[in-house]
Design a protein around this motif. Structure first.
Motif, PDB file in Angstrom:
ATOM      1  N   GLU A 156       0.816  -1.221   0.000  1.00 27.45           N
ATOM      2  CA  GLU A 156       0.000   0.000   0.000  1.00 27.45           C
ATOM      3  C   GLU A 156       0.850   1.272   0.000  1.00 27.45           C
ATOM      4  O   GLU A 156       0.328   2.373  -0.150  1.00 27.45           O
ATOM      5  N   TRP A 158       2.731   2.091   2.651  1.00 28.07           N
ATOM      6  CA  TRP A 158       2.827   2.510   4.048  1.00 28.07           C
ATOM      7  C   TRP A 158       4.088   1.930   4.690  1.00 28.07           C
ATOM      8  O   TRP A 158       4.615   0.896   4.244  1.00 28.07           O
ATOM      9  N   ASN A 185       0.445   9.927   2.366  1.00 27.88           N
ATOM     10  CA  ASN A 185      -0.709   9.030   2.482  1.00 27.88           C
ATOM     11  C   ASN A 185      -1.372   9.071   3.857  1.00 27.88           C
ATOM     12  O   ASN A 185      -2.357   8.368   4.081  1.00 27.88           O
ATOM     13  N   PRO A 337     -10.282   4.417  -5.157  1.00 28.03           N
ATOM     14  CA  PRO A 337      -9.108   3.892  -4.432  1.00 28.03           C
ATOM     15  C   PRO A 337      -8.552   4.875  -3.417  1.00 28.03           C
ATOM     16  O   PRO A 337      -7.930   5.876  -3.762  1.00 28.03           O
ATOM     17  N   THR A 339      -5.874   5.696  -0.728  1.00 31.51           N
ATOM     18  CA  THR A 339      -4.521   5.242  -0.384  1.00 31.51           C
ATOM     19  C   THR A 339      -4.130   5.599   1.040  1.00 31.51           C
ATOM     20  O   THR A 339      -3.068   5.192   1.503  1.00 31.51           O
ATOM     21  N   SER A 340      -4.955   6.375   1.728  1.00 30.96           N
ATOM     22  CA  SER A 340      -4.720   6.661   3.147  1.00 30.96           C
ATOM     23  C   SER A 340      -5.456   5.627   3.985  1.00 30.96           C
ATOM     24  O   SER A 340      -6.558   5.204   3.627  1.00 30.96           O
ATOM     25  N   CYS A 351      -6.328  10.616   1.016  1.00 30.30           N
ATOM     26  CA  CYS A 351      -5.567  10.517  -0.220  1.00 30.30           C
ATOM     27  C   CYS A 351      -6.262   9.556  -1.176  1.00 30.30           C
ATOM     28  O   CYS A 351      -6.540   8.411  -0.812  1.00 30.30           O
ATOM     29  N   ALA A 353      -6.219   7.809  -5.053  1.00 31.76           N
ATOM     30  CA  ALA A 353      -5.473   7.505  -6.272  1.00 31.76           C
ATOM     31  C   ALA A 353      -6.445   7.517  -7.449  1.00 31.76           C
ATOM     32  O   ALA A 353      -6.835   6.465  -7.986  1.00 31.76           O
ATOM     33  N   VAL A 377      -1.215  11.291  -6.005  1.00 31.74           N
ATOM     34  CA  VAL A 377      -2.566  11.139  -5.443  1.00 31.74           C
ATOM     35  C   VAL A 377      -3.110  12.511  -5.073  1.00 31.74           C
ATOM     36  O   VAL A 377      -2.357  13.459  -4.825  1.00 31.74           O
TER      37      VAL A 377
END
Length: 402
Positions: A156, A158, A185, A337, A339-340, A351, A353, A377
């Motif tokens: 991911e 992270w 993110n 999507p 992303t956070s 965030c 994407a 993002v």
């Protein structure tokens, strides 16, 4: 000097929407401090934190005094910085003696990189995709024979905390350097877990906290770290050129600053006798400060932190959860999507994407909504002046553009 210059204040202002439940008692205060929020939706606190009205007035008063220094009270400069150390310490539950004032986060990271005892062959462990301020100072140690290790992230993107915890068990790992909250993110590390691991191995834990302090509670007593650096110009809603570094009390006396300011030494408070050149460093974190500091910016920081503490960081955190909910719900419903992270590792950064984040950014901006694009993002970072309706409007616009 006016009361506004000392402590700030608030004047009239009107917001179009009330704060959500957590901050409802502070509706009038927030409207007064951020009157522009009636006309614009600002969602880029992670980039630039706007100044409260009280802080702007403090800066204006200090500019007036600098223009007429004969009106400047003799003891005001030192008293202002002392208050900055006190209020920054209160923010993270430290002692003022553990606070060094700094003009940005990079100062504190460089302080740690150059002052901590790291021998050739020992490892500095950093997660990949960190903000550059928490990478380049550690990379530079390779010239001294220190090993710089960049740990891969999860799929991911992270920080891979399991890998970090595993690597910290290597006795060669001398420093673990992490961001409390990732800039691209919004991932917030389990600082307590990392603290426990580094306490067990004797590794130093250095934290870049600029994206976390101000939007979530931080307590260095409950969760020990060795060095925590925080610029104040983002979530702390303070002027550029203000910030602080926390250095754990037991560590202060063990570290000598790589760059030395003249007020870092005992006896330099007596401006009538400065040429004694006593080489005894101060016993507290002032030994790490480089002067002359921008007094007006720290006076502004005092006003901004006073506002945040008056409202309460826990209340702000709860408010931001309410504010972010409409976009989180839209993302879950639409399959956009995100992303956070959501949940304990999440933050007030959202965030997405999206297929064309730049187009989404332009769409929002055309509607008076100011977000940003980072690392491919769309990033949104609200604060106490935003409302759930702001983010509901974002969700509506993004949904319409799909």
């Amino acid at each position: 000097m006016t009361d506004a210059a000392r402590t700030g204040g608030h004047g009239p202002g009107t917001a179009s929407e009330p704060p959500s439940g957590a901050l409802a008692p502070f509706r009038g205060l927030i409207e007064a401090e951020f009157p522009w929020a009636a006309q614009a939706v600002f969602l880029n606190t992670a980039g630039i934190g706007p100044l409260p009205a009280r802080t702007r007035r403090v800066l204006e008063e200090w500019a007036r005094l600098k223009a007429a220094p004969h009106e400047l009270p003799e003891k005001l400069l030192g008293a202002t910085l002392a208050e900055s150390r006190r209020i920054a310490a209160r923010l993270v539950n430290a002692d003022p003696a553990e606070i060094a004032l700094a003009t940005n986060t990079s100062f504190g990271i460089n302080l740690a990189a150059r002052a901590l005892p790291i021998a050739p062959g020992e490892i500095v462990l950093v997660s990949d995709r960190e903000f550059p301020a928490n990478v380049y100072p550690w990379m530079a140690l390779r010239e001294r024979g220190v090993v710089f290790e960049l740990a891969p992230t999860t799929p991911e993107g992270w920080p891979d905390e399991e890998r970090l915890l595993e690597r910290v068990r290597d006795p060669r790992v001398r420093v673990l350097a992490v961001s409390l909250t990732q800039f691209a993110n919004g991932y917030t590390v389990d600082l307590a877990r990392l603290s426990e691991a580094t306490r067990a191995t004797g590794a130093f834990l250095v934290v870049d906290a600029i994206q976390g302090v101000g939007q979530m509670p931080v307590d260095v007593r409950a969760t020990p770290v060795d060095v925590l650096s925080c610029g104040a110009q983002k979530w702390l809603l303070s002027p550029w050129g203000s910030g602080f570094v926390y250095v754990r009390r037991e560590l202060v006396s063990r570290l000598s600053p790589a760059d030395v300011g003249w007020l870092a030494f005992e006896g330099t408070d007596d401006f009538t006798n400065l040429t004694r050149y006593d080489t005894t460093l101060r016993p507290d974190a002032r030994r790490f400060e480089l002067v002359t500091l921008p007094f007006q910016d720290f006076a502004g920081m005092n006003a901004s932190l006073g506002l945040l503490l008056e409202i309460g960081i826990e209340r702000i955190r709860d408010h931001l959860r309410e504010v972010c909910a409409p976009v989180l719900e839209w993302a879950a419903r639409s399959g956009a999507p995100l992303t956070s992270p959501v949940g304990p590792r999440g933050s007030a950064m959202l965030c997405l994407a999206l297929p064309d984040p730049a187009a989404a950014y332009r769409l929002l901006r055309s509607e008076g909504i100011f977000a940003t694009v980072r690392e491919g993002v769309l990033r949104m970072s609200p604060h106490l002046y935003n409302t759930p309706d702001d983010l509901a409007r974002v969700a509506e616009l993004l949904d319409r553009a799909r």
